[in-house]
Scaffold this active site. Sequence first.
Site, short mmCIF file in Angstrom:
data_model
loop_
_atom_site.label_atom_id
_atom_site.label_comp_id
_atom_site.label_asym_id
_atom_site.label_seq_id
_atom_site.Cartn_x
_atom_site.Cartn_y
_atom_site.Cartn_z
N GLN A 21 0.80 -1.22 0.00
CA GLN A 21 0.00 0.00 0.00
C GLN A 21 0.83 1.27 0.00
O GLN A 21 0.33 2.34 -0.38
CB GLN A 21 -0.94 -0.01 1.21
CG GLN A 21 -1.95 -1.14 1.14
CD GLN A 21 -2.90 -1.11 2.33
OE1 GLN A 21 -2.66 -1.74 3.35
NE2 GLN A 21 -3.98 -0.37 2.20
N HIS A 121 1.05 -9.34 4.61
CA HIS A 121 -0.10 -8.42 4.49
C HIS A 121 -0.58 -8.45 3.04
O HIS A 121 -0.61 -7.44 2.35
CB HIS A 121 0.30 -7.00 4.92
CG HIS A 121 -0.87 -6.14 5.31
ND1 HIS A 121 -0.96 -5.47 6.52
CD2 HIS A 121 -1.99 -5.82 4.63
CE1 HIS A 121 -2.09 -4.76 6.56
NE2 HIS A 121 -2.73 -4.96 5.44
N ASN A 165 -1.76 -10.80 8.45
CA ASN A 165 -2.77 -9.75 8.61
C ASN A 165 -4.09 -10.25 8.02
O ASN A 165 -4.18 -10.49 6.81
CB ASN A 165 -2.34 -8.48 7.86
CG ASN A 165 -3.38 -7.39 8.03
OD1 ASN A 165 -3.49 -6.80 9.10
ND2 ASN A 165 -4.17 -7.15 6.99
N GLU A 166 -5.08 -10.41 8.86
CA GLU A 166 -6.46 -10.68 8.46
C GLU A 166 -6.61 -11.87 7.50
O GLU A 166 -6.98 -11.70 6.32
CB GLU A 166 -7.07 -9.43 7.84
CG GLU A 166 -7.09 -8.25 8.79
CD GLU A 166 -7.92 -7.09 8.28
OE1 GLU A 166 -8.37 -7.11 7.14
OE2 GLU A 166 -8.13 -6.14 9.06
N TYR A 294 -12.90 -1.85 12.83
CA TYR A 294 -13.36 -0.70 12.04
C TYR A 294 -14.82 -0.34 12.28
O TYR A 294 -15.19 0.82 12.30
CB TYR A 294 -13.12 -0.96 10.54
CG TYR A 294 -11.66 -0.81 10.20
CD1 TYR A 294 -10.80 -1.91 10.18
CD2 TYR A 294 -11.11 0.46 9.97
CE1 TYR A 294 -9.45 -1.76 9.91
CE2 TYR A 294 -9.76 0.61 9.70
CZ TYR A 294 -8.93 -0.51 9.67
OH TYR A 294 -7.60 -0.36 9.42
N GLU A 349 -5.00 -2.18 14.14
CA GLU A 349 -5.55 -1.20 13.19
C GLU A 349 -6.88 -0.65 13.69
O GLU A 349 -7.74 -1.42 14.12
CB GLU A 349 -5.81 -1.81 11.80
CG GLU A 349 -4.58 -2.10 11.00
CD GLU A 349 -4.91 -2.71 9.65
OE1 GLU A 349 -5.97 -2.41 9.09
OE2 GLU A 349 -4.11 -3.54 9.18
N TRP A 395 -4.72 3.13 11.90
CA TRP A 395 -4.62 2.95 10.45
C TRP A 395 -5.10 4.24 9.79
O TRP A 395 -6.29 4.58 9.90
CB TRP A 395 -5.49 1.76 9.96
CG TRP A 395 -5.25 1.54 8.51
CD1 TRP A 395 -5.96 2.09 7.46
CD2 TRP A 395 -4.20 0.78 7.92
NE1 TRP A 395 -5.39 1.72 6.28
CE2 TRP A 395 -4.31 0.92 6.52
CE3 TRP A 395 -3.16 0.00 8.43
CZ2 TRP A 395 -3.44 0.30 5.63
CZ3 TRP A 395 -2.29 -0.61 7.56
CH2 TRP A 395 -2.43 -0.48 6.17
N GLU A 402 -5.60 1.92 -1.23
CA GLU A 402 -6.64 1.23 -0.49
C GLU A 402 -7.25 0.10 -1.31
O GLU A 402 -8.43 0.04 -1.61
CB GLU A 402 -7.71 2.23 -0.04
CG GLU A 402 -8.88 1.64 0.73
CD GLU A 402 -8.46 0.68 1.84
OE1 GLU A 402 -7.47 0.97 2.54
OE2 GLU A 402 -9.10 -0.37 1.98
N TRP A 403 -6.35 -0.85 -1.69
CA TRP A 403 -6.75 -2.07 -2.36
C TRP A 403 -7.69 -1.85 -3.54
O TRP A 403 -7.34 -1.03 -4.43
CB TRP A 403 -7.30 -3.07 -1.33
CG TRP A 403 -6.36 -3.27 -0.17
CD1 TRP A 403 -6.53 -2.92 1.12
CD2 TRP A 403 -5.04 -3.86 -0.22
NE1 TRP A 403 -5.43 -3.24 1.89
CE2 TRP A 403 -4.50 -3.83 1.09
CE3 TRP A 403 -4.24 -4.43 -1.24
CZ2 TRP A 403 -3.24 -4.32 1.41
CZ3 TRP A 403 -2.99 -4.89 -0.93
CH2 TRP A 403 -2.49 -4.86 0.39
N1 LIG Z 1 -18.39 -3.98 6.22
N2 LIG Z 1 -17.37 -4.03 6.69
N3 LIG Z 1 -16.41 -4.03 7.06
C1 LIG Z 1 -15.28 -4.15 7.76
C2 LIG Z 1 -14.40 -5.14 7.04
C3 LIG Z 1 -13.10 -4.52 6.87
C4 LIG Z 1 -12.22 -5.47 6.09
N4 LIG Z 1 -11.04 -4.73 5.66
C5 LIG Z 1 -10.07 -4.43 6.52
O1 LIG Z 1 -10.12 -4.73 7.68
C6 LIG Z 1 -8.89 -3.67 5.98
C7 LIG Z 1 -7.71 -3.69 6.79
C8 LIG Z 1 -6.38 -3.95 6.09
O2 LIG Z 1 -5.45 -4.54 7.00
C9 LIG Z 1 -5.74 -2.66 5.55
O3 LIG Z 1 -4.70 -3.00 4.66
C10 LIG Z 1 -6.82 -1.80 4.88
O4 LIG Z 1 -6.22 -0.68 4.24
C11 LIG Z 1 -7.78 -1.36 5.97
C12 LIG Z 1 -8.82 -0.36 5.45
O5 LIG Z 1 -9.68 -1.01 4.53
C13 LIG Z 1 -8.46 -2.52 6.63
#
Ligand SMILES: N=[N+]=NCCCCNC(=O)[C@@H]1[C@H]2[C@H](O)[C@@H](O)[C@H](O)[C@@H](CO)[C@@H]12
Length: 438
Positions: A21, A121, A165-166, A294, A349, A395, A402-403
């Site tokens: 990113q 990540h 990560n996630e 979030y 985050e 974050w 942003e993906w």
């Molecule tokens: N409905 N709903 N939603 C909540 C689900 C959120 C899923 N996306 C994340 O957690 C990504 C995490 C990532 O590590 C980062 O790389 C991203 O930039 C951030 C911001 O997008 C967050």
Amino acid sequence: MIKRSDFPKNFVFGTATAAYQIEGAANEDGKGPSIWDIFSHTPGKIMTGENGDVACDHYHRFKEDVQLMKEIGLDAYRFSISWPRVMPDGKNINQKGVDFYNRLVDELLEHDITPFITLYHWDLPYALYEKGGWLNSDIAMYFRAYATFMFNELGDRVKHWITLNEPWCSSFLGYFTGEHAPGHKNLQEAIVAAHNLLRSHGHAVQSFREEVKDGTIGLTNVVMKVEPGDSRPESFLAASLVDKFVNAWFHDPVVFGKYPEEAVKVYQERGLQVMENDMDIISTPIDFFGVNYYTRTLVVFDTTNPLGFSYVQGDLPKTEMGWEIYPQGLFDMLVTLKERYRLPLYITENGMAGPDKIENGKVKDTYRIEYLEKHFEKALEAINAGVNLKGYFIWSLMDNFEWAYGYSKRFGIIYVDYNTQKRILKDSAYWLKDFLIS
Ligand SMILES: N=[N+]=NCCCCNC(=O)[C@@H]1[C@H]2[C@H](O)[C@@H](O)[C@H](O)[C@@H](CO)[C@@H]12
């Protein structure tokens, strides 16, 4: 008004980023392609048609960025390593890529900023994707070798590590909805990928125990507060089931060595295969969970959907991502995680995308200050309720790729002008600077 001194003495405040990113230099100094390099160059995948080729040019500007972290007064900085930068084919070493991370770690330490490293990540080496990627059970051995190499390279100076990560995003957004790289839309693949991600996590933890005896390691999950979107009892049931799939599925096996019962049945019919001693590896003890929080997720009972539920929009104020602003969910989930897993936690985050505009050289992101204040308050409330919360990473340090949204969503406390690569501290950065000495 909440103050930094309300938090425990050794509590760390930091910011978080991820390699793909912010780094750019996507084809420089021997770096190999990741699945996100390929995905972002595939027409139609990124809303704005943009990619991470240059991003925030952090690969060349990291000294300036560390200086800005110091100016704000951050204790710590969470960043990720680009696996294909250090191992272009997923296996063989690219010394120039390794040198970059040595320089970055040394720069952080010289400025008294504690590095927290995320090994993965989302930017899987494309060469490994071509070998099956997260669908190939061998991936765990490749990941273990990568992790072991990085532990040996940086473990003398870096004592806090996060394996993944996630994994929910990597598996279900990458292999089921197709919103993320590699863009597959196959539930069975998502289930297999999730299991291989957790196996890889476990192997990395086993290696860490041998390589970095004085360090700590954990897993970061996105943690969603799942609530019923209406008052029907069936919707309460649906919320409880979705919670098992999105939250418990990625926490239970790591601590208890078993998947949540209610979800296993559904997944076993859809391709989940658990081999002998997989669960022992996955549940190799960790030191903490990272919590990416979030917003909340609302579900309602819905017989028209084969899974029996559907997501609905709530009516709370929302960020530029369309996510409700719901600080109470942070408190609720921190307490839930503490009571269920009894592990130290870091918020790895939390932050928001805002309608950030430059006006007279400033960004008046008052909304982000309010967002952070409210979530800081809930974090403190959780600490006072007995949660062993050890840190909080906003974050993000700076606006970034942003993906699937490209550069259209700004999460940073530092504004990035992508035409000039100029960094401009937003009002929230100045607010944080004052908070950190309060
Ligand atoms: N409905 N709903 N939603 C909540 C689900 C959120 C899923 N996306 C994340 O957690 C990504 C995490 C990532 O590590 C980062 O790389 C991203 O930039 C951030 C911001 O997008 C967050």
